[in-house]
Write an enzyme that holds these catalytic residues in place. Sequence first.
Site, PDB file in Angstrom:
ATOM      1  N   GLU A  85       3.699  30.375 -49.685  1.00 28.23           N
ATOM      2  CA  GLU A  85       2.693  29.991 -48.738  1.00 28.23           C
ATOM      3  C   GLU A  85       2.013  31.117 -48.128  1.00 28.23           C
ATOM      4  O   GLU A  85       0.676  30.994 -48.184  1.00 28.23           O
ATOM      5  CB  GLU A  85       3.850  29.416 -47.752  1.00 28.23           C
ATOM      6  CG  GLU A  85       3.891  27.803 -48.036  1.00 28.23           C
ATOM      7  CD  GLU A  85       4.767  27.477 -46.673  1.00 28.23           C
ATOM      8  OE1 GLU A  85       4.088  27.544 -45.542  1.00 28.23           O
ATOM      9  OE2 GLU A  85       5.579  26.772 -46.651  1.00 28.23           O
ATOM     10  N   ASP A 133       7.784  27.523 -48.477  1.00 30.27           N
ATOM     11  CA  ASP A 133       9.109  27.629 -47.498  1.00 30.27           C
ATOM     12  C   ASP A 133      10.263  26.485 -47.622  1.00 30.27           C
ATOM     13  O   ASP A 133       9.754  25.226 -47.891  1.00 30.27           O
ATOM     14  CB  ASP A 133       8.679  27.779 -45.973  1.00 30.27           C
ATOM     15  CG  ASP A 133       7.889  28.948 -45.617  1.00 30.27           C
ATOM     16  OD1 ASP A 133       8.050  30.028 -46.468  1.00 30.27           O
ATOM     17  OD2 ASP A 133       7.219  29.005 -44.750  1.00 30.27           O
ATOM     18  N   ASP A 167      11.740  24.198 -46.298  1.00 29.34           N
ATOM     19  CA  ASP A 167      11.688  23.195 -45.293  1.00 29.34           C
ATOM     20  C   ASP A 167      11.019  21.829 -45.747  1.00 29.34           C
ATOM     21  O   ASP A 167      10.206  21.965 -46.602  1.00 29.34           O
ATOM     22  CB  ASP A 167      11.454  23.659 -43.947  1.00 29.34           C
ATOM     23  CG  ASP A 167      10.096  24.298 -43.699  1.00 29.34           C
ATOM     24  OD1 ASP A 167       9.405  24.058 -44.619  1.00 29.34           O
ATOM     25  OD2 ASP A 167      10.021  24.829 -42.877  1.00 29.34           O
ATOM     26  N   GLU A 214       8.377  20.731 -44.263  1.00 35.49           N
ATOM     27  CA  GLU A 214       6.713  21.025 -44.454  1.00 35.49           C
ATOM     28  C   GLU A 214       6.513  21.853 -45.905  1.00 35.49           C
ATOM     29  O   GLU A 214       5.598  21.721 -46.576  1.00 35.49           O
ATOM     30  CB  GLU A 214       6.429  21.876 -43.231  1.00 35.49           C
ATOM     31  CG  GLU A 214       4.807  21.703 -42.986  1.00 35.49           C
ATOM     32  CD  GLU A 214       4.565  20.360 -42.488  1.00 35.49           C
ATOM     33  OE1 GLU A 214       3.494  20.087 -42.472  1.00 35.49           O
ATOM     34  OE2 GLU A 214       5.267  19.700 -41.811  1.00 35.49           O
ATOM     35  N   TYR A 247      15.271  32.899 -43.353  1.00 33.01           N
ATOM     36  CA  TYR A 247      14.262  32.081 -42.985  1.00 33.01           C
ATOM     37  C   TYR A 247      14.466  31.445 -41.366  1.00 33.01           C
ATOM     38  O   TYR A 247      15.663  31.064 -40.995  1.00 33.01           O
ATOM     39  CB  TYR A 247      14.177  30.762 -43.646  1.00 33.01           C
ATOM     40  CG  TYR A 247      13.024  29.984 -43.510  1.00 33.01           C
ATOM     41  CD1 TYR A 247      11.737  30.417 -43.848  1.00 33.01           C
ATOM     42  CD2 TYR A 247      12.880  28.672 -43.331  1.00 33.01           C
ATOM     43  CE1 TYR A 247      10.455  29.894 -43.647  1.00 33.01           C
ATOM     44  CE2 TYR A 247      11.829  27.878 -43.082  1.00 33.01           C
ATOM     45  CZ  TYR A 247      10.663  28.505 -43.148  1.00 33.01           C
ATOM     46  OH  TYR A 247       9.532  27.426 -42.943  1.00 33.01           O
ATOM     47  N   ARG A 264      13.019  29.234 -39.684  1.00 30.47           N
ATOM     48  CA  ARG A 264      12.849  27.873 -39.086  1.00 30.47           C
ATOM     49  C   ARG A 264      14.139  27.005 -39.662  1.00 30.47           C
ATOM     50  O   ARG A 264      14.055  26.479 -40.805  1.00 30.47           O
ATOM     51  CB  ARG A 264      11.572  27.373 -39.627  1.00 30.47           C
ATOM     52  CG  ARG A 264      10.204  27.805 -38.789  1.00 30.47           C
ATOM     53  CD  ARG A 264       9.119  27.213 -39.088  1.00 30.47           C
ATOM     54  NE  ARG A 264       7.901  27.987 -38.525  1.00 30.47           N
ATOM     55  CZ  ARG A 264       7.277  28.843 -39.068  1.00 30.47           C
ATOM     56  NH1 ARG A 264       7.456  29.433 -40.267  1.00 30.47           N
ATOM     57  NH2 ARG A 264       6.190  29.508 -38.542  1.00 30.47           N
ATOM     58  N   HIS A 299      20.777  25.317 -46.098  1.00 26.31           N
ATOM     59  CA  HIS A 299      20.317  26.028 -45.243  1.00 26.31           C
ATOM     60  C   HIS A 299      21.207  26.935 -44.484  1.00 26.31           C
ATOM     61  O   HIS A 299      22.480  26.678 -44.509  1.00 26.31           O
ATOM     62  CB  HIS A 299      19.314  25.364 -44.297  1.00 26.31           C
ATOM     63  CG  HIS A 299      18.255  24.845 -44.644  1.00 26.31           C
ATOM     64  ND1 HIS A 299      16.978  25.408 -45.032  1.00 26.31           N
ATOM     65  CD2 HIS A 299      18.145  23.410 -45.128  1.00 26.31           C
ATOM     66  CE1 HIS A 299      16.013  24.410 -45.500  1.00 26.31           C
ATOM     67  NE2 HIS A 299      16.538  23.359 -45.438  1.00 26.31           N
TER      68      HIS A 299
END
Length: 771
Positions: free
Chosen positions: A23, A96, A98, A100, A314, A316, A361
């Site tokens: 990203e 990433d 997640d 998104e 990460y 988030r 995660h």
Amino acid sequence: MTASVAEKKEIKSKKEKVLVIVESPAKSKTIKKILGEGYQIEASFGHVRNLPENVLGFDVHNGFKPTYVVIPDKKKVVAKLSDLAKRSDKVLLASDPDREGEAIAWHVRELLPVGDEKVQRIEFNEITPKAVKYAVEHSREIDMDRVKAQQTRQILDKLVGYKLSPVLWKQLGNYHLSAGRVQSVALRMICEREEEIEAFVPKEYWSVHTIMDKGGKLFEAEVNKYKGKKFDINNEEEATRIKEVLLNPQTECIVEKVTKKETKRKPTAPFITSTLQRAASTKLGFGVQKTMQVAQKLYEGMEIDGTPVGLITYMRTDSVRISDDAHAAAKDFILNNYGKEYYPEKTNIYVKGKQNVQDAHEAIRPSYPDRTPESLKPYLDNDQYRLYKLIWEKFMSSEMQAATIANKTIDIKAGDYNLKAGTSKVVFDGFLKLYNDAEEEEQETETKIPDLNEGDKVICKEVTPKQHFTQPPPRYNEASLVKALEEHGIGRPSTYATIITVIQTRKYVEKKDKALIPTLLGRTVCKQLVDQFSNIMDYKFTAGMEEKLDLIAEKKLIWNVVLQEFYTPFMEVVSSVMKDAKRVTIESDKKCPNCGRVMLVKTSRFGTQFLGCSGYPECKTIISLNNMNELDTAGEEDSEQNAEQTSDEKCDKCGGAMSIKIGPYGKYFECKECGNRKKYVRSTGVKCPKCGEGVIIEKKSKHGKIFFGCNRYPECSYALWDEPTGNKCPECGELLLKRATKNGEIEFCSNRTCSFKRQINSAPDNDAVSE
């Protein structure tokens, strides 16, 4: 023969060209260093496609099928990635880890002109050699259920914003307003808290504190019971009556009970996004957005001795899980640096809500636990160092032994009253050696209490009644708003910073001394939305929608069915409201300085908010919101003078007198005769000594430095660097100027050959004159 084939495969794989698409370009160097030759790292710079602007972008009659378009600024990026993909043997999508990020990977995949066999998805929670190489070796297909969940969220947000915003435009006459599925609910929280504060009625109460004496050793105690029951002291009379009883020589003070107990204070879980944001706000003074920006850099990689290194996992995430490797690394560090007494018998395991401990995660932690904050300090700027230190200490403390606290409580009976004295002492600091997990820093102080036993008599030496008033709930700050959003299940870790930024950008909320305060506009917008769209603005409804998005990602709900269930009743309400929508005015608590009518909050066509008289067009008074203090200082008798100050300026068109007025962009001159307006300049009121016709006004040089010159320029070029006072020098008769110095304000002669100088205003406790 077998070995020979294996060797050939190895040689072939080394020559294979692999394109890795991330990203952000910031992490490219870090990943390139890990993967080495044969891998080309390129960035998509976030999303490459989006729903089109100015239209919904999805077909509600065809299962909400979306139509995506390439973001104009990303066309060159897409062309470059497409070209590189065609020339590569394999493409790894490493956005990433997640929801998104999964959607970004899918959008990139949809645009690449290569076959499915060449494209795979990889994800990693930390940019370390082990994590990245493991991800490459365990590539997978794109998770379309996570993509559908993100797509549903995107369509919901577009639908709510696209349909609700026009309602606000129509009712408030402001085309710069917007509504949002989550941002509007966050605004509601802030507005309701403000209403609680305004409605709050303080209640008086008192506390009674004493100084007790045991053999010359003094200690403090507080009245807490009457006839064995807790009670309230409501006024000064009651407090005084208690004081008289306690100081009465006939009242015996006897130790009734001594309680000693040791308690264990356990560490709390390592950071997730919301707790990191709150801790960074409380302990470091960072805003939510700043916290995420700094954490992003630490995650993507910093140059350490010329090598890019990802320093944290990460950022988030709402998982508190820690990998086995991280547990082991923390254990080694704690045992080697603090000793075995600081490591628990069993590894601390944390679980948040319904979370599975096998969740892929992880919590936010240092990628390399053995890299202490001090060892990295030379490579980080101050903000990066402080945030890394916070994350490192929080993680390491979460792996440590509980602290042991010794508590001692003394209960004293004095007539019908009971008093209590207490103290606590840290016997073993445990995890507190590194991190105090209280949101507000606690001061671990021990109150000295002498050794007392049941039946001991003590003497009451002093009694101090103290008056208190109950306090209203505090306004939200960024940290407490994040906590409230999380507790209500509204939004997700990746959205908190954006939500808080948007409501401030839209001028619905302003930040003063860290507190988030709703503006008149924000409160009006909130009231309109709550009154007309109660379901959308409901906390439980919004949280329930977040849960549905999670269930879509878990294959337990069908994405377009969820959208249809939302769409039908939503559009019925929108249609009904739009049909009956009436214009709404936003009244301020200010009065017009010209006519005394209520001032309204208005918005210019450029989006600037200002106050305008409700008597328009009869009264055209407008005032900048930045100059509202001028209204506050204007009394009823001099409001006319405050609104229209006289000046020495003359109109360029008719020569009439100009008055000073206040507009949405500040002060301006307006002719009393013809209405001509021009830019405001501050006049000193001093006549120009050179031409005798002009007035000295304040000006700015092309470099922004303030100076003073004749307003008849260029006819008269008289100029000064210091402001004239209007006085004449008593020695030579030239104009006197004034200047601020560290010792106060002085007045001196504009004639450089004249040495006259005198003090005008002295600085406190210093009468010396100095330049």
